[in-house]
Design a protein around this motif. Structure first.
Motif, PDB file in Angstrom:
ATOM      1  N   TRP A  10       0.826  -1.030   0.107  1.00  0.00           N
ATOM      2  CA  TRP A  10       0.015  -0.025   0.167  1.00  0.00           C
ATOM      3  C   TRP A  10       0.925   1.436  -0.204  1.00  0.00           C
ATOM      4  O   TRP A  10       0.501   2.115  -0.497  1.00  0.00           O
ATOM      5  N   ASN A  14       1.152   4.046  -3.167  1.00  0.00           N
ATOM      6  CA  ASN A  14       0.833   5.457  -2.979  1.00  0.00           C
ATOM      7  C   ASN A  14       1.787   6.405  -3.335  1.00  0.00           C
ATOM      8  O   ASN A  14       1.617   7.666  -3.836  1.00  0.00           O
ATOM      9  N   GLN A  34     -10.378  -3.995   0.657  1.00  0.00           N
ATOM     10  CA  GLN A  34     -11.205  -2.901   0.829  1.00  0.00           C
ATOM     11  C   GLN A  34     -11.809  -2.952   2.319  1.00  0.00           C
ATOM     12  O   GLN A  34     -12.343  -3.984   2.627  1.00  0.00           O
ATOM     13  N   GLU A  35     -11.850  -2.056   3.001  1.00  0.00           N
ATOM     14  CA  GLU A  35     -12.404  -1.891   4.418  1.00  0.00           C
ATOM     15  C   GLU A  35     -13.784  -2.349   4.335  1.00  0.00           C
ATOM     16  O   GLU A  35     -14.404  -3.130   5.138  1.00  0.00           O
ATOM     17  N   HIS A  38     -17.388  -3.008  -1.254  1.00  0.00           N
ATOM     18  CA  HIS A  38     -16.224  -2.398  -2.302  1.00  0.00           C
ATOM     19  C   HIS A  38     -15.155  -3.295  -2.943  1.00  0.00           C
ATOM     20  O   HIS A  38     -14.712  -3.271  -3.607  1.00  0.00           O
ATOM     21  N   GLN A  87     -10.052   3.162  -8.133  1.00  0.00           N
ATOM     22  CA  GLN A  87      -8.936   3.500  -7.336  1.00  0.00           C
ATOM     23  C   GLN A  87      -9.100   2.687  -5.966  1.00  0.00           C
ATOM     24  O   GLN A  87     -10.088   3.069  -5.417  1.00  0.00           O
ATOM     25  N   PRO A  88      -8.289   2.099  -5.396  1.00  0.00           N
ATOM     26  CA  PRO A  88      -8.313   1.755  -4.201  1.00  0.00           C
ATOM     27  C   PRO A  88      -8.481   2.388  -2.948  1.00  0.00           C
ATOM     28  O   PRO A  88      -7.531   3.606  -2.897  1.00  0.00           O
ATOM     29  N   LYS A  89      -8.907   2.134  -2.015  1.00  0.00           N
ATOM     30  CA  LYS A  89      -8.505   3.042  -0.774  1.00  0.00           C
ATOM     31  C   LYS A  89      -7.768   2.212   0.306  1.00  0.00           C
ATOM     32  O   LYS A  89      -7.302   1.209   0.185  1.00  0.00           O
ATOM     33  N   GLN A  90      -7.532   3.140   1.585  1.00  0.00           N
ATOM     34  CA  GLN A  90      -6.682   2.437   2.601  1.00  0.00           C
ATOM     35  C   GLN A  90      -7.450   1.052   3.084  1.00  0.00           C
ATOM     36  O   GLN A  90      -8.388   0.703   3.304  1.00  0.00           O
TER      37      GLN A  90
END
Length: 631
Positions: free
Chosen positions: A534, A538, A571-572, A576, A596-599
């Motif tokens: 990750w 970024n 994804q959390e 998603h 786009q992926p998130k945290q």
């Protein structure tokens, strides 16, 4: 209406008795019309996935989509009730499919429903892959051919508006009887066109009405498998309610306590019940009371001492009987599994060996033949007299609680047949020894391949990609295509085995959990996503995460795309994350855009710095560990 009024006045004057007949005819006509009309009706559900890209208005894809939906709404298409077509050339080719419910015999009604569905799906969704369901029809389009089918059930919101029944257990028995009969009739009776509707009386002057339907491009076994998956979900969500419906791409299933289909297309079922026992109730009570009295007398005479003395002997005898019963059950042709290709496999094809023959094959379980050790026990390599190699799992005493669990595992694994799952060949029972016999995988487990520097240096990206795709196909089968919904929950490199062609196969189902619902689990790619992947993503340095040997033999864009999909899988928010069917689609089509992926939800990382003198590779100055924290 003016004409109707004139007709009534004429009949009153000349034929008063005809008024009643005419009025009844009009009511019947209006009822049938209201049953088949969809004007003003809302759709049951719409599938418009967010993970697919949106098409541009007036683009080639948009124009081809308009042509496809126009063809689906044509007179020729609606007359048969089922139609598939396509328009355009790749990459803007559009595939379309329409299906009217089997009891809609009026082609005009079918055409009107398809026209409305086509218009609504265009107005409601701009995804390149979408589907809409109405009571009387369904319409689907996609940029991908429909040959690859993955079951994904949907629960319309109206399921949760139905009232609960008073006796769920008894109701479920009647519902199961009805839907199983309808499913077999629709799937295996060619004259039914993959459709069946029927009813069964339920105690309390009630009737359960049911309907099932597959798209007509399905094979009989494929349709039956789809019904099986749908009924598992229907039982979970709605078997205790007065109605329920499950929708999917290839089959639908519905029931209610009120009639919702054309009765002329249905048939009546009679639930089998025992008769003649009520007038013998006094005899039943007498037998029970006499048995209880006799049992109490015997227990009192035997005494505590004799019971304790015989306890162990009885348990050993029960165990022996259970083992004998298990072997008898497994050698009868009742246990039948269906392969991915639709072939039937009965337990008669399982290999049943003696402990003595396995000892010979494994050189008495010698350490030189030991392939691995886990919580369930050890695995040994064996060679049969005909030269075929096998893997023998020797279950430890701690890994099972009795003969029943062992039986359940054999029956379960025998039903799971897929080229990306390790195949169970047979079993052996002898006293304390309980053994499972699997196909032998010459290249052992994935961890021995990727964590060995010498072996890893000989791999290229094509091999890695094949292993990733193989694991994904295996998980797709377990999640969505098998008759049971399976979540592995312990997928890791040493549970992925490789054959002589480096074909990946998932193993070790001892600790799996059975689920009756859809899960979104991309475990196959989770291993690629550590809080390092990750961070590099970024920073735009994602290729720094990849083994240089892989980059020398493969395309960097494909590697980055796999990392991208892996990040989406963790994804959390579970909504998603793509399902395994979508993971396969994303892996197989570079033209499909990715969000786009998130945290990620799973990790914080800590870096442990090591003294270069303590490692075999001085360039390894740091190791990253991931602490898995609860959400």
């Amino acid at each position: 209406m003016f004409f109707v009024g004139i007709m009534i006045m004429i009949m009153v004057k000349h034929r008063p008795w005809a008024v009643l007949l005419f009025t009844m005819s009009m009511f019947i006509f209006l009822f049938i019309s209201s049953l088949n009309r969809v004007s003003g009706e809302d759709p049951l559900d719409i599938y418009c996935p967010s993970e697919f890209p949106l098409y541009d208005l007036n683009s080639s894809f948009h124009n081809n989509l308009n042509l496809v939906l126009g063809l689906l709404s044509s007179d020729n298409a609606s007359e048969g009730g089922f139609y598939s077509t396509s328009e355009g050339e790749e990459p803007n080719k559009v595939y379309g499919q329409s299906l009217c419910r089997g009891d809609v015999t009026n082609s005009t009604v079918c055409k009107e429903c398809i026209e409305k569905a086509s218009q609504d799906v265009m107005n409601s969704c701009r995804s390149e892959n979408a589907m809409i369901w109405y009571n009387l029809c369904q319409v689907r389009y996609s940029f991908q051919n429909f040959d690859v089918v993955a079951y994904t059930g949907k629960y319309p919101k109206q399921n949760y508006e139905e009232k609960n029944v008073s006796d769920p257990t008894r109701f479920r028995e009647y519902l199961t009887f009805l839907m199983n009969n309808l499913s077999n009739e629709a799937a295996f009776n060619p004259g039914r066109n993959m459709f069946a509707a029927g009813e069964v009386d339920y105690p309390g002057n009630k009737t359960i009405y049911g309907l099932v339907q597959c798209t007509r491009d399905m094979s009989p076994t494929g349709c039956s498998s789809c019904f099986s998956s749908a009924f598992t979900e229907l039982t979970t969500c709605c078997s205790y309610r007065e109605g329920g419906i499950i929708l999917s791409r290839t089959c639908n299933m519905r029931f209610q306590l009120s009639q919702f289909f054309n009765a002329s297309s249905a048939y009546r079922l009679v639930y089998p019940t025992s008769t003649g026992w009520k007038w013998k109730t006094w005899m039943f009570v007498l037998i029970i009371c006499g048995s209880i009295f006799t049992l109490a007398l015997v227990i009192g005479l035997i005494g505590l001492g004799i019971a304790c003395f015989r306890g162990k002997k009885d348990r050993d005898q029960d165990e022996e009987i259970s083992e004998r019963t298990l072997l008898e059950e497994l050698t009868t042709p009742r246990h039948v599994a269906v392969t991915q290709e639709g072939d039937l496999i009965s337990s008669e094809e399982l290999l049943f060996m003696t402990l003595a023959s396995i000892r010979v094959a494994t050189d008495d379980f010698s350490d030189t033949n030991k392939l691995g050790q886990g919580g369930f026990g050890a695995v040994y390599k064996g060679v049969l007299p005909d030269g075929n190699e096998i893997a023998v799992k020797r279950l430890s005493r701690k890994s099972w609680q009795g003969i029943e669990e062992f039986k359940n595992e054999i029956v379960l694994i025998a039903k799971l047949q897929h080229k990306n799952l390790v195949r169970l060949l047979g079993c052996a029972l002898d006293g304390e020894e309980k053994l499972l016999i699997y196909e032998f995988m010459s290249n052992k487990s994935l961890d021995q391949l990727i964590f060995d520097q010498e072996k890893r240096s000989k791999l290229d990206w094509k091999t890695y990609y094949g292993i990733i795709s193989g694991i994904a196909r295996g998980l797709l089968y377990l999640h969505e295509e098998s008759r049971l919904k399976i979540i592995h929950r312990d997928l890791k490199p040493n549970n992925v085995l490789l054959d002589h062609e480096l074909l990946a196969k998932i193993s070790d189902f001892v600790d799996i959990w059975l689920r009756s619902m859809q899960w979104k689990d991309c475990s196959v790619l989770n291993r690629m996503c550590s809080a390092l992947a990750w961070r590099l993503w970024n920073e735009g340095k994602e290729l720094d995460f990849v083994d240089p040997v892989v980059l020398e033999s493969g395309l960097g864009s494909e590697v980055v795309r796999c990392m991208h999909i892996g990040l989406l899988c963790v994804q959390e928010n579970p909504e998603h994350r793509p399902t395994m069917s979508n993971v396969m689609l994303l892996l197989g089509s570079e033209s499909v855009g990715l969000p786009q992926p998130k945290q990620p939800a799973f990790a914080l990382s800590r870096v442990l710095h090591l003294d270069p003198s303590t490692t075999t590779n001085p360039s390894d100055k740091e190791i990253v560990f991931s602490d898995i924290l609860p959400r």
